[in-house]
Design a protein around this motif. Structure first.
Motif, PDB file in Angstrom:
ATOM      1  N   ASP A 154       4.374  -0.434   3.150  1.00  0.00           N
ATOM      2  CA  ASP A 154       5.033   0.795   2.818  1.00  0.00           C
ATOM      3  C   ASP A 154       5.223   1.169   1.263  1.00  0.00           C
ATOM      4  O   ASP A 154       6.336   0.536   0.712  1.00  0.00           O
ATOM      5  CB  ASP A 154       6.347   0.802   3.469  1.00  0.00           C
ATOM      6  CG  ASP A 154       7.200   2.345   3.437  1.00  0.00           C
ATOM      7  OD1 ASP A 154       6.404   3.175   2.860  1.00  0.00           O
ATOM      8  OD2 ASP A 154       8.473   2.378   3.632  1.00  0.00           O
ATOM      9  N   LEU A 155       4.487   1.703   0.416  1.00  0.00           N
ATOM     10  CA  LEU A 155       4.611   1.804  -0.991  1.00  0.00           C
ATOM     11  C   LEU A 155       5.930   2.466  -1.300  1.00  0.00           C
ATOM     12  O   LEU A 155       6.348   2.482  -2.556  1.00  0.00           O
ATOM     13  CB  LEU A 155       3.369   2.597  -1.250  1.00  0.00           C
ATOM     14  CG  LEU A 155       2.210   1.811  -1.534  1.00  0.00           C
ATOM     15  CD1 LEU A 155       0.899   2.521  -2.112  1.00  0.00           C
ATOM     16  CD2 LEU A 155       2.455   0.570  -2.200  1.00  0.00           C
ATOM     17  N   GLY A 156       6.571   3.274  -0.399  1.00  0.00           N
ATOM     18  CA  GLY A 156       7.747   3.770  -0.756  1.00  0.00           C
ATOM     19  C   GLY A 156       8.957   3.007  -0.850  1.00  0.00           C
ATOM     20  O   GLY A 156      10.051   3.290  -1.611  1.00  0.00           O
ATOM     21  N   ALA A 157       8.667   1.712  -0.528  1.00  0.00           N
ATOM     22  CA  ALA A 157       9.848   0.670  -0.745  1.00  0.00           C
ATOM     23  C   ALA A 157       9.708  -0.163  -2.105  1.00  0.00           C
ATOM     24  O   ALA A 157      10.311  -0.902  -2.154  1.00  0.00           O
ATOM     25  CB  ALA A 157       9.707  -0.297   0.555  1.00  0.00           C
ATOM     26  N   PHE A 158       8.584   0.306  -2.800  1.00  0.00           N
ATOM     27  CA  PHE A 158       8.456  -0.338  -3.863  1.00  0.00           C
ATOM     28  C   PHE A 158       8.490   0.494  -5.178  1.00  0.00           C
ATOM     29  O   PHE A 158       8.464   1.658  -5.151  1.00  0.00           O
ATOM     30  CB  PHE A 158       7.009  -0.991  -4.107  1.00  0.00           C
ATOM     31  CG  PHE A 158       6.721  -2.082  -2.907  1.00  0.00           C
ATOM     32  CD1 PHE A 158       6.887  -3.330  -3.337  1.00  0.00           C
ATOM     33  CD2 PHE A 158       6.396  -1.900  -1.747  1.00  0.00           C
ATOM     34  CE1 PHE A 158       6.818  -4.219  -2.436  1.00  0.00           C
ATOM     35  CE2 PHE A 158       5.953  -2.467  -0.886  1.00  0.00           C
ATOM     36  CZ  PHE A 158       6.277  -3.970  -1.096  1.00  0.00           C
ATOM     37  N   LYS A 159       8.907  -0.179  -6.356  1.00  0.00           N
ATOM     38  CA  LYS A 159       8.637   0.660  -7.608  1.00  0.00           C
ATOM     39  C   LYS A 159       7.620   1.173  -8.102  1.00  0.00           C
ATOM     40  O   LYS A 159       6.709   0.610  -7.605  1.00  0.00           O
ATOM     41  CB  LYS A 159       9.429  -0.513  -8.631  1.00  0.00           C
ATOM     42  CG  LYS A 159      10.919  -0.732  -8.681  1.00  0.00           C
ATOM     43  CD  LYS A 159      11.261  -1.812  -9.647  1.00  0.00           C
ATOM     44  CE  LYS A 159      12.620  -2.523  -9.467  1.00  0.00           C
ATOM     45  NZ  LYS A 159      13.194  -3.466 -10.535  1.00  0.00           N
ATOM     46  N   GLN A 160       7.585   2.100  -8.757  1.00  0.00           N
ATOM     47  CA  GLN A 160       6.487   2.800  -9.306  1.00  0.00           C
ATOM     48  C   GLN A 160       5.662   2.026  -9.931  1.00  0.00           C
ATOM     49  O   GLN A 160       4.290   2.138 -10.112  1.00  0.00           O
ATOM     50  CB  GLN A 160       6.755   3.922 -10.098  1.00  0.00           C
ATOM     51  CG  GLN A 160       5.409   4.915 -10.505  1.00  0.00           C
ATOM     52  CD  GLN A 160       4.764   5.378  -9.136  1.00  0.00           C
ATOM     53  OE1 GLN A 160       5.506   5.807  -8.387  1.00  0.00           O
ATOM     54  NE2 GLN A 160       3.478   5.271  -9.458  1.00  0.00           N
ATOM     55  N   ALA A 161       6.077   0.933 -10.976  1.00  0.00           N
ATOM     56  CA  ALA A 161       5.259   0.221 -11.805  1.00  0.00           C
ATOM     57  C   ALA A 161       4.295  -0.625 -10.913  1.00  0.00           C
ATOM     58  O   ALA A 161       4.672  -1.355  -9.812  1.00  0.00           O
ATOM     59  CB  ALA A 161       6.203  -0.695 -12.547  1.00  0.00           C
ATOM     60  N   GLY A 162       3.013  -0.521 -11.207  1.00  0.00           N
ATOM     61  CA  GLY A 162       2.067  -1.229 -10.472  1.00  0.00           C
ATOM     62  C   GLY A 162       1.317  -0.657  -9.302  1.00  0.00           C
ATOM     63  O   GLY A 162       0.335  -1.262  -8.605  1.00  0.00           O
ATOM     64  N   LYS A 163       1.915   0.421  -8.833  1.00  0.00           N
ATOM     65  CA  LYS A 163       1.395   1.166  -7.558  1.00  0.00           C
ATOM     66  C   LYS A 163       0.023   1.675  -8.006  1.00  0.00           C
ATOM     67  O   LYS A 163      -0.833   1.607  -7.111  1.00  0.00           O
ATOM     68  CB  LYS A 163       2.382   2.186  -7.273  1.00  0.00           C
ATOM     69  CG  LYS A 163       3.623   1.920  -6.542  1.00  0.00           C
ATOM     70  CD  LYS A 163       4.433   3.121  -5.942  1.00  0.00           C
ATOM     71  CE  LYS A 163       5.447   2.864  -5.332  1.00  0.00           C
ATOM     72  NZ  LYS A 163       6.194   3.821  -4.803  1.00  0.00           N
ATOM     73  N   ASP A 164      -0.432   2.174  -8.822  1.00  0.00           N
ATOM     74  CA  ASP A 164      -1.491   2.897  -9.262  1.00  0.00           C
ATOM     75  C   ASP A 164      -2.586   1.748  -9.383  1.00  0.00           C
ATOM     76  O   ASP A 164      -3.614   1.939  -8.834  1.00  0.00           O
ATOM     77  CB  ASP A 164      -1.407   3.686 -10.518  1.00  0.00           C
ATOM     78  CG  ASP A 164      -0.641   4.937 -10.511  1.00  0.00           C
ATOM     79  OD1 ASP A 164      -0.345   5.240  -9.751  1.00  0.00           O
ATOM     80  OD2 ASP A 164      -0.306   5.439 -11.660  1.00  0.00           O
ATOM     81  N   GLU A 165      -2.391   0.539  -9.885  1.00  0.00           N
ATOM     82  CA  GLU A 165      -3.282  -0.558 -10.023  1.00  0.00           C
ATOM     83  C   GLU A 165      -3.408  -1.018  -8.674  1.00  0.00           C
ATOM     84  O   GLU A 165      -4.809  -1.406  -8.347  1.00  0.00           O
ATOM     85  CB  GLU A 165      -2.681  -1.534 -10.940  1.00  0.00           C
ATOM     86  CG  GLU A 165      -2.587  -1.337 -12.511  1.00  0.00           C
ATOM     87  CD  GLU A 165      -1.340  -0.468 -12.539  1.00  0.00           C
ATOM     88  OE1 GLU A 165      -0.571  -0.250 -11.892  1.00  0.00           O
ATOM     89  OE2 GLU A 165      -1.029   0.030 -13.930  1.00  0.00           O
ATOM     90  N   PHE A 166      -2.565  -1.137  -7.931  1.00  0.00           N
ATOM     91  CA  PHE A 166      -2.728  -1.596  -6.410  1.00  0.00           C
ATOM     92  C   PHE A 166      -3.344  -0.358  -5.924  1.00  0.00           C
ATOM     93  O   PHE A 166      -4.422  -1.090  -5.013  1.00  0.00           O
ATOM     94  CB  PHE A 166      -1.270  -1.736  -5.889  1.00  0.00           C
ATOM     95  CG  PHE A 166      -1.112  -1.821  -4.325  1.00  0.00           C
ATOM     96  CD1 PHE A 166      -1.533  -3.093  -4.001  1.00  0.00           C
ATOM     97  CD2 PHE A 166      -1.047  -0.897  -3.645  1.00  0.00           C
ATOM     98  CE1 PHE A 166      -1.742  -3.574  -2.424  1.00  0.00           C
ATOM     99  CE2 PHE A 166      -0.927  -1.103  -2.032  1.00  0.00           C
ATOM    100  CZ  PHE A 166      -1.306  -2.469  -1.642  1.00  0.00           C
ATOM    101  N   SER A 167      -3.123   0.626  -5.636  1.00  0.00           N
ATOM    102  CA  SER A 167      -4.017   1.714  -4.945  1.00  0.00           C
ATOM    103  C   SER A 167      -5.444   1.629  -5.453  1.00  0.00           C
ATOM    104  O   SER A 167      -6.239   1.528  -4.453  1.00  0.00           O
ATOM    105  CB  SER A 167      -3.444   2.924  -5.034  1.00  0.00           C
ATOM    106  OG  SER A 167      -1.829   2.829  -4.573  1.00  0.00           O
ATOM    107  N   ALA A 168      -5.698   1.409  -6.642  1.00  0.00           N
ATOM    108  CA  ALA A 168      -6.985   1.367  -7.265  1.00  0.00           C
ATOM    109  C   ALA A 168      -7.659   0.163  -6.537  1.00  0.00           C
ATOM    110  O   ALA A 168      -8.988   0.152  -6.260  1.00  0.00           O
ATOM    111  CB  ALA A 168      -6.899   1.559  -8.687  1.00  0.00           C
ATOM    112  N   ALA A 169      -7.151  -1.033  -6.557  1.00  0.00           N
ATOM    113  CA  ALA A 169      -7.439  -2.401  -6.280  1.00  0.00           C
ATOM    114  C   ALA A 169      -8.131  -2.174  -4.689  1.00  0.00           C
ATOM    115  O   ALA A 169      -8.996  -2.714  -4.338  1.00  0.00           O
ATOM    116  CB  ALA A 169      -6.832  -3.299  -6.694  1.00  0.00           C
TER     117      ALA A 169
END
Length: 201
Positions: free
Chosen positions: A144-159
């Motif tokens: 649940d990405l809503g439970a995480f800070k924004q930093a690193g989300k874009d890299e995670f989603s792209a990977a």
């Protein structure tokens, strides 16, 4: 000036290339002179343009490239795990082959490398192991990405998207392993947003 610097001598007739090289050397002296007047720079530009127009291409020998293209066209794309890189080169050749020998050679080399990387679907020796990548993708999709800070989300989603796209379409085991490593690293980099309870509020 950049266009002139990127030219390859073997693509042109010796006499025209020697004349061009002499002009380019003289023009370069003006370009690197910080005290040159604008009129000198303008004149140098004109000289260089005339020298470029005076170059005479050596007719490229496309026989080897054309032969390789014809051999490639005889292949059935459905027999291979991925035919995209090969097809992209074939598509570019439809617009006409390059006029310069260096570009002809580069296209031939690119096509040969793409052909060498092909893997037949029915080749048992080419079986690739997607298990780790698939496991990581499955785990990543449950987060649940809503439970995480924004930093690193874009890299995670792209990977994650890159990993999902690669499943059953990889060219090599190293490509799969690299995608798995990138996804795993981006997953570990995620940081949860502290809840009120964890902060003692």
């Amino acid at each position: 000036m950049r266009q002139a610097q990127n030219l390859i001598a073997s693509d042109y007739e010796n006499e025209s290339w020697n004349e061009f090289e002499q002009t380019r050397t003289l023009v370069n002296v003006v370009y690197v002179n910080p005290e040159a007047f604008q009129a000198e720079v303008d004149a140098a530009c004109t000289q260089l343009e005339e020298a470029l127009n005076g170059l005479r291409l050596i007719p490229a020998d496309t026989a080897a490239l054309e032969s390789l293209i014809e051999q490639t066209k005889a292949l059935n794309p459905e027999d291979y795990v991925s035919f995209e890189d090969v097809q992209a080169i074939l598509d570019s050749a439809k617009d006409g082959l390059p006029e310069k020998q260096s570009e002809v050679d580069a296209m031939k080399n690119s096509l040969q490398q793409a052909l060498d990387a092909l893997r037949r679907i029915d080749d048992p020796e080419q079986t690739l192991d997607y298990s780790l990548l698939e496991t990581l993708c499955t785990k990543a999709e449950t987060l649940d990405l809503g439970a995480f800070k924004q930093a690193g989300k874009d890299e995670f989603s792209a990977a994650l998207q890159a990993g999902k796209n690669l499943v059953s379409h990889a060219q090599s085991q190293s490509q799969i392993d690299q995608a798995a490593d990138t996804l795993h690293t981006s997953l570990l980099a995620l940081r949860k947003t502290p809840s009120a309870a964890s902060l003692g509020l």
